[in-house]
Design a protein around this motif. Sequence first.
Motif, short mmCIF file in Angstrom:
data_model
loop_
_atom_site.label_atom_id
_atom_site.label_comp_id
_atom_site.label_asym_id
_atom_site.label_seq_id
_atom_site.Cartn_x
_atom_site.Cartn_y
_atom_site.Cartn_z
N ASP A 106 0.87 -1.12 -0.07
CA ASP A 106 0.01 -0.17 -0.03
C ASP A 106 0.94 1.37 -0.03
O ASP A 106 1.55 1.52 1.04
N PRO A 107 1.03 2.00 -0.98
CA PRO A 107 1.86 3.21 -1.34
C PRO A 107 1.47 4.22 -0.07
O PRO A 107 2.41 5.09 0.20
N ALA A 108 0.27 4.05 0.28
CA ALA A 108 -0.29 5.13 1.24
C ALA A 108 0.48 4.88 2.66
O ALA A 108 0.51 5.86 3.47
N ASP A 109 1.08 3.51 2.87
CA ASP A 109 1.87 3.39 4.23
C ASP A 109 3.00 4.16 3.94
O ASP A 109 3.66 4.08 3.16
N GLU A 110 3.09 5.16 4.92
CA GLU A 110 4.52 5.93 4.97
C GLU A 110 5.85 4.82 5.35
O GLU A 110 5.84 4.29 6.23
N GLY A 111 6.56 5.05 4.38
CA GLY A 111 7.71 3.97 4.51
C GLY A 111 9.01 4.96 5.05
O GLY A 111 9.07 6.27 5.01
N GLU A 112 9.95 4.25 5.93
CA GLU A 112 10.87 4.86 6.38
C GLU A 112 11.65 5.68 5.45
O GLU A 112 12.40 5.12 4.64
N GLY A 113 12.11 6.94 5.86
CA GLY A 113 12.99 7.56 4.95
C GLY A 113 12.69 7.93 3.62
O GLY A 113 13.38 8.21 2.60
N THR A 114 11.11 8.05 3.50
CA THR A 114 10.53 8.56 2.21
C THR A 114 10.19 9.94 2.44
O THR A 114 9.57 10.13 3.58
N GLY A 115 9.93 10.70 1.32
CA GLY A 115 9.25 12.04 1.22
C GLY A 115 9.31 12.47 0.17
O GLY A 115 10.05 12.08 -0.99
N PRO A 116 8.85 13.82 0.03
CA PRO A 116 9.08 14.65 -1.18
C PRO A 116 10.59 15.04 -1.45
O PRO A 116 11.36 14.82 -0.64
N ALA A 117 10.65 15.84 -2.57
CA ALA A 117 11.86 16.26 -3.15
C ALA A 117 11.58 17.60 -3.70
O ALA A 117 10.60 17.63 -4.58
N VAL A 118 12.63 18.30 -3.93
CA VAL A 118 12.78 19.53 -4.88
C VAL A 118 13.96 19.15 -5.91
O VAL A 118 14.98 18.90 -5.30
N ILE A 119 13.65 19.26 -7.11
CA ILE A 119 14.79 18.74 -8.00
C ILE A 119 15.42 20.15 -8.73
O ILE A 119 14.35 20.83 -9.21
N LEU A 120 16.56 20.35 -8.54
CA LEU A 120 17.18 21.73 -8.95
C LEU A 120 18.26 21.30 -9.98
O LEU A 120 18.80 20.34 -9.94
N PRO A 121 18.41 22.30 -10.85
CA PRO A 121 19.47 21.95 -12.08
C PRO A 121 20.88 22.12 -11.72
O PRO A 121 22.03 21.80 -12.33
N VAL A 122 21.04 23.08 -10.46
CA VAL A 122 22.32 23.30 -9.92
C VAL A 122 22.38 23.00 -8.44
O VAL A 122 21.23 23.46 -7.75
N ARG A 123 23.44 22.78 -7.86
CA ARG A 123 23.32 22.64 -6.43
C ARG A 123 23.35 23.85 -5.80
O ARG A 123 24.15 24.64 -6.22
N PRO A 124 22.25 24.21 -4.89
CA PRO A 124 22.37 25.57 -4.28
C PRO A 124 23.41 25.63 -3.07
O PRO A 124 23.72 24.59 -2.41
N SER A 125 23.76 26.89 -3.02
CA SER A 125 24.56 27.12 -1.76
C SER A 125 23.75 27.31 -0.59
O SER A 125 22.48 27.57 -0.22
N ALA A 126 24.27 27.13 0.67
CA ALA A 126 23.79 27.39 1.84
C ALA A 126 23.23 28.77 1.97
O ALA A 126 22.05 28.90 2.49
N GLU A 127 23.66 29.77 1.52
CA GLU A 127 23.33 31.02 1.37
C GLU A 127 21.86 31.13 0.55
O GLU A 127 20.96 32.01 0.97
N GLU A 128 21.80 30.44 -0.48
CA GLU A 128 20.46 30.41 -1.05
C GLU A 128 19.20 29.85 -0.41
O GLU A 128 18.32 30.18 -0.69
N LEU A 129 19.85 28.69 0.21
CA LEU A 129 18.77 28.03 1.34
C LEU A 129 18.53 28.81 2.53
O LEU A 129 17.34 28.25 2.98
N ALA A 130 19.02 29.76 2.87
CA ALA A 130 18.90 30.25 4.17
C ALA A 130 17.61 30.96 4.39
O ALA A 130 17.21 30.68 5.87
N PRO A 131 17.18 31.43 3.47
CA PRO A 131 15.64 32.14 3.81
C PRO A 131 14.65 31.06 4.18
O PRO A 131 13.57 31.43 4.95
N LEU A 132 14.87 29.64 4.12
CA LEU A 132 13.74 28.73 4.12
C LEU A 132 14.23 27.50 5.02
O LEU A 132 13.62 26.85 5.63
#
Length: 234
Positions: A106-132
């Motif tokens: 049952d895909p609705a059962d939460e599996g350990e270590g699973t979750g959504p993701a945001v895919i980016l074309p370039v690895r962001p810097s810590a400064e870019e992530l800092a606002p969130l």
Amino acid sequence: MAKRRLRTGPTAALPAKPALDELLSVIQLADPNARREGDDIVATDVRVCAPVEADSDLTGGVLEKVWAVRVAAEGPLPLDYFDRYLAEGLAFRLGGLAVCRGEVSDPADEGEGTGPAVILPVRPSAEELAPLLEQDEEFTFTAGDVRAALVPQKGQPPAVQELLPFATELTAIELRGEEPVKLGALALELAESLNGIAVDRWRFRIDAPEDLAAPAKESAEEESAEEETAEEAE
């Protein structure tokens, strides 16, 4: 129609027959270029076969009525398990179960270590992530009780193909937490801020936080009561 057994290919076992247009719209969240070919749907490296009524033993009797949507490889095996993820993602969004190699889940059962993701074309810097996100360690971050990790994106999910012409280091911000809707809201906010694409754990695009919440499933008793009510009304 005689019920049919399906023994090969990852399969979404659904409690109701989906309309082909509905099926296509869901598949296009995983592959925007998916298209109908007769009653089948062709996506990246796979053919999604038209729904057929199947024996209830396909799900070990968990579903009384079963409409099976089989995902068959077109040529060589699909890359990055796209066929299995497609079947599981379909089952999740349409309130069913997934069957792969004879195992029912049952895909609705939460599996350990699973979750959504945001895919980016370039690895962001810590400064870019800092606002969130607040940096924890070199590649890990937090936002309240949500954990985030920067990891190289394995493979090239069809859902994010529009990023590929600009990608220098395709990167996923993997989000983990206990509340799917909260995770979805943060994923969409990060995607908007960093020009990325928010996807669920099967790499289907999400458009709203609620896309990560499992659809409500009716019990057999509720379904039976509704059928009796409908019969009485006729």
